[in-house]
Design an enzyme around this catalytic site. Sequence first.
Site, mmCIF file in Angstrom:
data_model
loop_
_atom_site.group_PDB
_atom_site.id
_atom_site.type_symbol
_atom_site.label_atom_id
_atom_site.label_comp_id
_atom_site.label_asym_id
_atom_site.label_seq_id
_atom_site.Cartn_x
_atom_site.Cartn_y
_atom_site.Cartn_z
ATOM 1 C CG HIS A 216 -1.141 -1.111 -6.224
ATOM 2 N ND1 HIS A 216 -0.017 -1.468 -6.938
ATOM 3 C CD2 HIS A 216 -1.311 0.219 -6.449
ATOM 4 C CE1 HIS A 216 0.468 -0.401 -7.561
ATOM 5 N NE2 HIS A 216 -0.290 0.635 -7.277
ATOM 6 C CG ASP B 295 2.833 3.361 -8.821
ATOM 7 O OD1 ASP B 295 1.954 2.973 -8.032
ATOM 8 O OD2 ASP B 295 2.624 3.548 -10.031
ATOM 9 C CG ASP C 243 0.114 -4.743 -9.084
ATOM 10 O OD1 ASP C 243 -0.425 -4.148 -8.136
ATOM 11 O OD2 ASP C 243 -0.236 -4.574 -10.266
ATOM 12 C CG HIS D 157 3.391 3.444 -14.795
ATOM 13 N ND1 HIS D 157 2.107 3.430 -15.265
ATOM 14 C CD2 HIS D 157 3.290 3.188 -13.469
ATOM 15 C CE1 HIS D 157 1.259 3.194 -14.276
ATOM 16 N NE2 HIS D 157 1.975 3.044 -13.169
ATOM 17 C CD GLU E 160 -3.139 0.508 -9.475
ATOM 18 O OE1 GLU E 160 -3.652 1.627 -9.637
ATOM 19 O OE2 GLU E 160 -2.008 0.220 -9.929
#
Length: 496
Positions: A75, A114, A77, A457, A144
Amino acid sequence: MSIEQLSPPQLWQHFAQICRFPRPSKHETALRDHIQAWAQARGLSTRLDRAGNLIIRKAASAGMENRLGVVLQAHLDMVAQKNEATEHDFIRDPIQPRIVDGWVSACGTTLGADNGIGVAAALAVLESPELVHGPLEVLFTLDEEAGMSGAQGLEPGLLQGQLLLNLDTEDWGEIYVGCAGGVDISLNRSLHHEPLPAGYVVRDLVLNGLKGGHSGVDIHLERGNAIKLLARLLSEAIPRFDARLLNFRGGTLRNALPREAFAQLAIPACDAVQFARCVELFTQTLQAELGESEPALHLSVSDAEAANSPALTAADTVLAIDLLLALPHGVRRWSQQIAGVVETSNNLGVVKVDERRFEAVLMLRSLTDSGLHELQTMIEALARLARLGVEASGAYPGWAPDTDSAALKLLQDVYQQLYGHAPAVKVIHAGLECGLIGRAYPELEMVSFGPTIRGAHSPDERVEIGSVAQFWQLLQAALAAVAEKTEAESTLSIQK
């Protein structure tokens, strides 16, 4: 040393270029369009599906035309997270990667490894004239991290491959064959306010320094949730000092563990000293509870300007904090089938309270539909009792494990040959796009693997350099080792 000089250089050079494109969820189309133009300039076939996902095709190497077709998927993003004090605009500013002790991280923000490393690996495969592979497709999906809308809207009938390699997991040496499904729950309620009582002063409360992390991968580590911790302090202070809440906010994303929370509280001026002591004692309590897992936890109180700001009424002050205390967070149930794996969890990810409104966003995950339904039902029941508005959105299915798939056998065999031992085969509590992709393409056999990433994250996100080299080695070897099509599969490919 710049990251372009790391090994393998072809992968790291692409990752460095990706970092130059701001790409938080829903703002990744500039990167997508750049990649599409890059591919077309190299004579590769490209197509955008109706959801905006990008598909790139590369013909098989000489002599590999009859191998099973492989889809590489990642992905585009990234999660946009920074600490409150960090100056960074994720819509305009590039990521600034740096090398520290064998890892690549960013300067005060998420890195975007990520899933930028997966994207970079796929681009390196597309670019390499020497790499051996059969018919190849690359699927780059959108959004995503903020609802999987790209995978949700993936157009059927476009992909031609038989095997899919998802490049979006974060533990080298592990191959994933299943993942949790999830749903977002938004709660809201109107609140009532009134002028500050006479003789009250306002205090700013800041709780920060927590590690945060991925709400699926890290939920079992029992790190502090800044929202829940600050709510605990307020639940003690409000009845003791007849305090009034002006506002409260914590967390920024539903799929990131909240690292920071902020509140303004009005207290009688005569209680200012006692309130400061209350904060000090509560800080000591948190340090005793979380000192090992959250060594940088910090709680501060400072004077704030009242500026005739309204505050919540006494009743709604209590209501707002009671809601924050009552809403669940953390592991709900461990899997009975797979030892050491979380089955069901909830992340209280984002909260905003002001003098007029209470808002909260939660992300629920489960390996089972029944576990997800039970947790969602419980939260909705709590919402009814508190007269909260409820909205469920962004639901996505889990990915059911298939331990007999050709994709898994391929990765297991190649890994064993390269490293002399078998990889771990696992199911992950985080959400991957494989379940949604499988809904559009049920015939695809899928596995997921990647390098070691820590702190995803969160601003502590980093990727281990050595594991990226191993990830690249495994990916190359796997593509070269893909089996030939059977006669039936060859016939089906011609029909497509």
